[in-house]
Design a protein around this motif. Sequence first.
Motif, mmCIF file in Angstrom:
data_model
loop_
_atom_site.group_PDB
_atom_site.id
_atom_site.type_symbol
_atom_site.label_atom_id
_atom_site.label_comp_id
_atom_site.label_asym_id
_atom_site.label_seq_id
_atom_site.Cartn_x
_atom_site.Cartn_y
_atom_site.Cartn_z
ATOM 1 N N GLN A 70 -13.197 4.873 2.399
ATOM 2 C CA GLN A 70 -13.333 5.023 0.956
ATOM 3 C C GLN A 70 -14.790 4.944 0.539
ATOM 4 O O GLN A 70 -15.215 5.650 -0.358
ATOM 5 C CB GLN A 70 -12.501 3.951 0.252
ATOM 6 C CG GLN A 70 -11.018 4.154 0.486
ATOM 7 C CD GLN A 70 -10.218 2.886 0.315
ATOM 8 O OE1 GLN A 70 -10.759 1.838 0.000
ATOM 9 N NE2 GLN A 70 -8.921 2.968 0.533
ATOM 10 N N TYR A 126 -14.587 0.845 -7.908
ATOM 11 C CA TYR A 126 -13.426 0.121 -7.394
ATOM 12 C C TYR A 126 -12.790 -0.665 -8.529
ATOM 13 O O TYR A 126 -13.479 -1.347 -9.288
ATOM 14 C CB TYR A 126 -13.835 -0.904 -6.333
ATOM 15 C CG TYR A 126 -14.071 -0.368 -4.954
ATOM 16 C CD1 TYR A 126 -14.071 0.976 -4.673
ATOM 17 C CD2 TYR A 126 -14.301 -1.243 -3.920
ATOM 18 C CE1 TYR A 126 -14.298 1.436 -3.395
ATOM 19 C CE2 TYR A 126 -14.534 -0.795 -2.639
ATOM 20 C CZ TYR A 126 -14.527 0.546 -2.391
ATOM 21 O OH TYR A 126 -14.755 0.991 -1.134
ATOM 22 N N ASN A 141 -4.830 1.609 3.931
ATOM 23 C CA ASN A 141 -5.025 1.645 2.482
ATOM 24 C C ASN A 141 -4.500 0.367 1.835
ATOM 25 O O ASN A 141 -4.256 0.350 0.638
ATOM 26 C CB ASN A 141 -4.333 2.870 1.871
ATOM 27 C CG ASN A 141 -5.029 4.155 2.253
ATOM 28 O OD1 ASN A 141 -6.193 4.142 2.635
ATOM 29 N ND2 ASN A 141 -4.309 5.250 2.179
ATOM 30 N N SER A 168 2.020 1.927 -3.476
ATOM 31 C CA SER A 168 0.975 2.334 -4.419
ATOM 32 C C SER A 168 0.407 3.710 -4.103
ATOM 33 O O SER A 168 -0.682 4.046 -4.506
ATOM 34 C CB SER A 168 -0.159 1.303 -4.450
ATOM 35 O OG SER A 168 -0.826 1.268 -3.209
ATOM 36 N N ASP A 218 -5.711 -1.170 -1.456
ATOM 37 C CA ASP A 218 -5.327 -0.573 -2.732
ATOM 38 C C ASP A 218 -4.211 -1.351 -3.420
ATOM 39 O O ASP A 218 -3.969 -1.145 -4.598
ATOM 40 C CB ASP A 218 -4.854 0.877 -2.522
ATOM 41 C CG ASP A 218 -5.993 1.789 -2.156
ATOM 42 O OD1 ASP A 218 -7.127 1.522 -2.589
ATOM 43 O OD2 ASP A 218 -5.754 2.774 -1.428
ATOM 44 N N LYS A 264 -8.980 -4.284 -6.173
ATOM 45 C CA LYS A 264 -9.332 -3.730 -4.867
ATOM 46 C C LYS A 264 -10.563 -4.428 -4.301
ATOM 47 O O LYS A 264 -10.622 -4.736 -3.111
ATOM 48 C CB LYS A 264 -9.572 -2.232 -4.990
ATOM 49 C CG LYS A 264 -9.804 -1.541 -3.687
ATOM 50 C CD LYS A 264 -9.890 -0.045 -3.915
ATOM 51 C CE LYS A 264 -9.966 0.708 -2.647
ATOM 52 N NZ LYS A 264 -9.936 2.145 -2.881
ATOM 53 N N ASP A 314 0.359 5.394 -0.775
ATOM 54 C CA ASP A 314 -0.149 5.705 0.564
ATOM 55 C C ASP A 314 0.811 6.676 1.232
ATOM 56 O O ASP A 314 1.958 6.345 1.492
ATOM 57 C CB ASP A 314 -0.255 4.416 1.395
ATOM 58 C CG ASP A 314 -0.740 4.643 2.807
ATOM 59 O OD1 ASP A 314 -1.307 5.728 3.054
ATOM 60 O OD2 ASP A 314 -0.562 3.736 3.634
ATOM 61 N N SER A 316 0.842 -1.203 0.000
ATOM 62 C CA SER A 316 0.000 0.000 0.000
ATOM 63 C C SER A 316 0.875 1.249 0.000
ATOM 64 O O SER A 316 0.508 2.260 -0.590
ATOM 65 C CB SER A 316 -0.961 0.004 1.186
ATOM 66 O OG SER A 316 -0.271 0.105 2.406
#
Length: 185
Positions: free
Chosen positions: A75, A85, A27, A16, A30, A89, A18, A13
């Motif tokens: 989210q 999404y 997160n 990607s 994700d 995810k 965070d 995360s």
Amino acid sequence: MFEVAFDIIRDESSSSGDDAGSESISNGLDGGIVVQDCLELCNNLIRGNALAQSLFRENGCVGKLVQLLKGLERQIGSDVGAASYPAQKAANALCALESVSLLVGAVNLPEEEDSEFSQDVEAREMILSNLEDNRDTNRGELAARGGIEALCTCALGNGKVESVAIRVAALRALRDAGVFHNANQ
């Protein structure tokens, strides 16, 4: 083993995008396929195994799992709908919800005739009793970490969860967490 899986989820995360800091895994959903693999590994280890579930719980992984769900909750509560999404995810969210169900859900052992449990009824009853006791402890731990609230938001959050699969999985996990557990009802 479980700590390593959640460290990998946190690292995925972070890589990607965070920015919440390296200690946060909220997160983690994700992340890509690696996150799904880590969650599936945990699921395979805790499925029907009271010792592995105790280890999972004692290492603080229930709290980390709830953090993942709370990340999903934030989210969902934003303007971004669950329908947008990415497929990965959603798959990660479903794996996390399956983890909750495995920890707090019904206890089952194989019924096949060639199963190691089919011949020894006394051993089977002892294993089932251990799993049931462990399930009740898992339910209490989930509630103590805020998991019931996170599940309620995912399952019932003012219609903001447009993904039927995620909503149903959250409802099932919520049912499993509350059934025959007065404190969670």
